[in-house]
Write an enzyme that holds these catalytic residues in place. Structure first.
Site, PDB file in Angstrom:
ATOM      1  N   HIS A  43      -7.568  33.581  85.116  1.00 19.34           N
ATOM      2  CA  HIS A  43      -7.680  33.499  83.662  1.00 19.34           C
ATOM      3  C   HIS A  43      -9.028  34.008  83.211  1.00 19.34           C
ATOM      4  O   HIS A  43      -9.773  33.303  82.538  1.00 19.34           O
ATOM      5  CB  HIS A  43      -7.494  32.064  83.184  1.00 19.34           C
ATOM      6  CG  HIS A  43      -6.074  31.625  83.226  1.00 19.34           C
ATOM      7  ND1 HIS A  43      -5.064  32.367  82.682  1.00 19.34           N
ATOM      8  CD2 HIS A  43      -5.480  30.542  83.760  1.00 19.34           C
ATOM      9  CE1 HIS A  43      -3.914  31.753  82.871  1.00 19.34           C
ATOM     10  NE2 HIS A  43      -4.135  30.643  83.534  1.00 19.34           N
ATOM     11  N   HIS A  77      -1.870  29.774  91.524  1.00 20.45           N
ATOM     12  CA  HIS A  77      -1.050  28.725  90.891  1.00 20.45           C
ATOM     13  C   HIS A  77       0.285  28.470  91.593  1.00 20.45           C
ATOM     14  O   HIS A  77       0.880  27.423  91.400  1.00 20.45           O
ATOM     15  CB  HIS A  77      -0.674  29.135  89.458  1.00 20.45           C
ATOM     16  CG  HIS A  77      -1.817  29.325  88.538  1.00 20.45           C
ATOM     17  ND1 HIS A  77      -2.877  28.462  88.492  1.00 20.45           N
ATOM     18  CD2 HIS A  77      -2.060  30.270  87.605  1.00 20.45           C
ATOM     19  CE1 HIS A  77      -3.721  28.878  87.553  1.00 20.45           C
ATOM     20  NE2 HIS A  77      -3.248  29.976  87.020  1.00 20.45           N
ATOM     21  N   HIS A 127       2.025  25.581  81.882  1.00 19.43           N
ATOM     22  CA  HIS A 127       1.081  26.087  82.881  1.00 19.43           C
ATOM     23  C   HIS A 127       1.842  26.562  84.112  1.00 19.43           C
ATOM     24  O   HIS A 127       2.749  25.878  84.588  1.00 19.43           O
ATOM     25  CB  HIS A 127       0.074  24.995  83.257  1.00 19.43           C
ATOM     26  CG  HIS A 127      -1.092  25.519  84.052  1.00 19.43           C
ATOM     27  ND1 HIS A 127      -0.999  25.780  85.396  1.00 19.43           N
ATOM     28  CD2 HIS A 127      -2.349  25.847  83.685  1.00 19.43           C
ATOM     29  CE1 HIS A 127      -2.163  26.247  85.814  1.00 19.43           C
ATOM     30  NE2 HIS A 127      -3.001  26.293  84.800  1.00 19.43           N
ATOM     31  N   GLU A 129       1.207  26.695  87.211  1.00 20.54           N
ATOM     32  CA  GLU A 129       1.248  25.801  88.372  1.00 20.54           C
ATOM     33  C   GLU A 129       2.330  24.734  88.184  1.00 20.54           C
ATOM     34  O   GLU A 129       3.062  24.412  89.113  1.00 20.54           O
ATOM     35  CB  GLU A 129      -0.117  25.129  88.566  1.00 20.54           C
ATOM     36  CG  GLU A 129      -0.157  24.253  89.815  1.00 20.54           C
ATOM     37  CD  GLU A 129      -1.394  23.384  89.862  1.00 20.54           C
ATOM     38  OE1 GLU A 129      -2.495  23.914  89.661  1.00 20.54           O
ATOM     39  OE2 GLU A 129      -1.253  22.176  90.091  1.00 20.54           O
ATOM     40  N   CYS A 205      -7.430  18.522  92.097  1.00 17.32           N
ATOM     41  CA  CYS A 205      -8.200  19.227  93.120  1.00 17.32           C
ATOM     42  C   CYS A 205      -9.679  18.847  93.071  1.00 17.32           C
ATOM     43  O   CYS A 205     -10.304  18.826  92.009  1.00 17.32           O
ATOM     44  CB  CYS A 205      -8.043  20.726  92.909  1.00 17.32           C
ATOM     45  SG  CYS A 205      -9.007  21.675  94.073  1.00 17.32           S
TER      46      CYS A 205
HETATM   47  S1  SF4 Z   1      -8.987  25.234  95.135  1.00 19.81           S
HETATM   48 FE1  SF4 Z   1      -8.278  23.711  93.626  1.00 19.81          FE
HETATM   49  S2  SF4 Z   1      -8.894  24.552  91.639  1.00 19.81           S
HETATM   50 FE2  SF4 Z   1      -8.960  26.219  93.140  1.00 19.81          FE
HETATM   51  S3  SF4 Z   1      -6.959  27.215  93.024  1.00 19.81           S
HETATM   52 FE3  SF4 Z   1      -6.858  25.680  94.633  1.00 19.81          FE
HETATM   53  S4  SF4 Z   1      -6.057  23.858  93.629  1.00 19.81           S
HETATM   54 FE4  SF4 Z   1      -6.775  25.209  92.032  1.00 19.81          FE
END
Ligand code: SF4
Length: 309
Positions: A43, A77, A127, A129, A205
Site C-alpha cells: 500500500h 496479505h 481488506h 487479508e 502480528c
Molecule cells: S510480518 Fe506481520 S505485518 Fe508484515 S506482512 Fe506479515 S503479518 Fe503482515
C-alpha cells in the site's frame, strides 16, 4: 548552523513479511521481467512505481482472465482458496508470496472451521487479508470491526475469535472479553448450551503491535513528526492514530511534495516515521527535502552542504 535536527525512526519501515514479498517479486522480475501482482503489492504508491519500472504490473482479482497463462504474484496479505482454483483453470503460474504469519492464521482458521466452530474475525471486511481468511471458511466467517457489531455473532455455537494481523490489540481484547461474558451468560441459561466453548486467538502480528510503544517514544522525543505512508495502508492508519495521539504535531503525508512549511515553525527536532509499508528510501527522501527546504536558518538559493551518514 542547522536549526532542524531531522531523524528517521529506526524501527519504522517494511516488516519482514513485506520485505520478503518484495524480494520474491524482484527475484522473479530478474528472471523474466514480467510479473503481475494480484492487487497492489504494497500500500505505497511510491514503491509500486519503483517496482512498475522493473516490470511489475497490478491486476485485480476480478480481471484474472486478462492474464491467462501469465505469472501472477500473491502478495503478503494472501488470497482465498478460490483465487488459487481460478488461477489453475486459467493456466496461470502462481508465485505465492503470502506472509508466513498470514499463512499460519489461514491454516488455524481452516482447522477450527473444519471442527465445526463459528469463526469470528476482528478486521475490515474489504481488506484483502480478511477476504483471504474468510475464504478459508467457505465465506461463513463473521467479520466484526467494532464492539457494536458483536450482535451478529450467534451465542449458541462454539466460537473462535481471530484477528486480522494489523488490527489494534486493545479493541481485540475488549471484543474477547465481551464475547466471553455473553457466551458465559448463555451457558448459565440452559443445560443444552453447556457445550458452548469460546476461544480467542490473538493473531495480531508482532511486527505491528510491538511498534505501538516504540512509535510513542519516538514521536514524543520530537517536536514535529512526519508520518509517511500510503493513504490506503490500514497499518498506516493505526500507527498514525497512535503517533498523533502521543504528539499532536504529527502530520500524515504520502509523498514528499505534501510537506508544508508551517509545520516546522519553531521546531528543532523533526522525526520521520511510517507504516510497515513505507520504504526506507522514501523516508530518506523526505528527510533530505526537509533539510533542503524547511530549515529556515539556511538561505534559500545559496549552496547547501549535506552531510550523509
Ligand atoms: S510480518 Fe506481520 S505485518 Fe508484515 S506482512 Fe506479515 S503479518 Fe503482515
Amino acid at each position: 548552523m542547522r536549526r532542524l535536527k531531522v531523524s528517521i525512526d529506526r524501527s519504522s519501515g517494511f516488516c519482514w513479511g513485506v520485505v520478503r514479498t518484495i524480494e520474491i517479486a524482484e527475484q522473479e522480475l530478474g528472471n523474466q521481467g514480467e510479473l503481475y501482482s494480484l492487487g497492489d503489492v504494497i500500500h505505497n504508491p511510491m514503491e509500486i512505481e519503483r517496482l512498475r519500472a522493473k516490470g511489475l504490473q497490478t491486476v485485480k482479482v476480478a480481471d484474472l482472465k486478462q492474464v491467462r497463462g501469465k505469472t501472477v504474484l500473491i502478495r503478503a496479505h494472501g488470497e482465498p482458496p478460490s483465487t488459487y482454483e481460478n488461477a489453475e483453470r486459467l493456466g496461470i503460474t502462481i508465485i505465492d508470496a503470502t506472509c508466513p504469519v498470514v499463512t499460519k492464521v489461514q491454516e488455524r482458521i481452516r482447522r477450527f472451521y473444519t471442527d465445526g466452530y463459528q469463526i469470528v474475525i476482528f478486521g475490515k471486511k474489504v481488506h484483502a487479508e480478511v477476504v483471504g481468511l474468510v475464504g478459508q471458511t467457505n465465506g461463513e466467517a463473521i467479520v466484526v470491526h467494532s464492539l457494536d457489531e458483536i450482535d451478529r455473532v450467534a451465542l449458541d455455537r462454539k466460537t473462535v475469535l481471530f484477528s486480522q494481523t494489523t488490527m489494534d490489540k486493545p479493541t481485540f481484547y475488549r471484543l474477547k472479553e465481551e464475547l466471553q461474558r455473553r457466551v458465559k451468560e448463555l451457558v448459565v441459561g440452559s443445560i443444552e448450551d453447556e457445550a458452548i466453548e469460546f476461544h480467542a486467538k490473538d493473531t495480531i502480528c508482532g511486527q505491528v503491535s510491538g511498534r505501538d510503544k516504540k512509535i510513542r517514544e519516538f514521536v514524543q522525543a520530537n517536536d514535529v513528526v512526519i508520518f509517511v505512508a500510503g493513504r490506503a495502508s490500514s497499518n498506516g492508519k493505526v500507527l498514525f492514530e497512535i503517533a498523533h495521539e502521543a504528539n499532536p504535531r504529527t502530520y500524515f503525508i504520502e509523498q514528499p511534495e505534501e510537506l508544508v512549511a508551517e509545520w516546522f515553525a519553531s521546531a528543532e527536532r523533526v522525526g520521520i516515521t511510517g507504516a510497515t509499508s513505507t520504504p526506507q528510501w522514501l523516508m530518506e527522501k523526505v528527510k533530505t527535502l526537509i533539510e533542503q527546504k524547511f530549515d529556515s536558518s539556511e538561505q534559500t538559493g545559496t549552496e547547501h552542504q549535506y552531510s550523509h551518514h
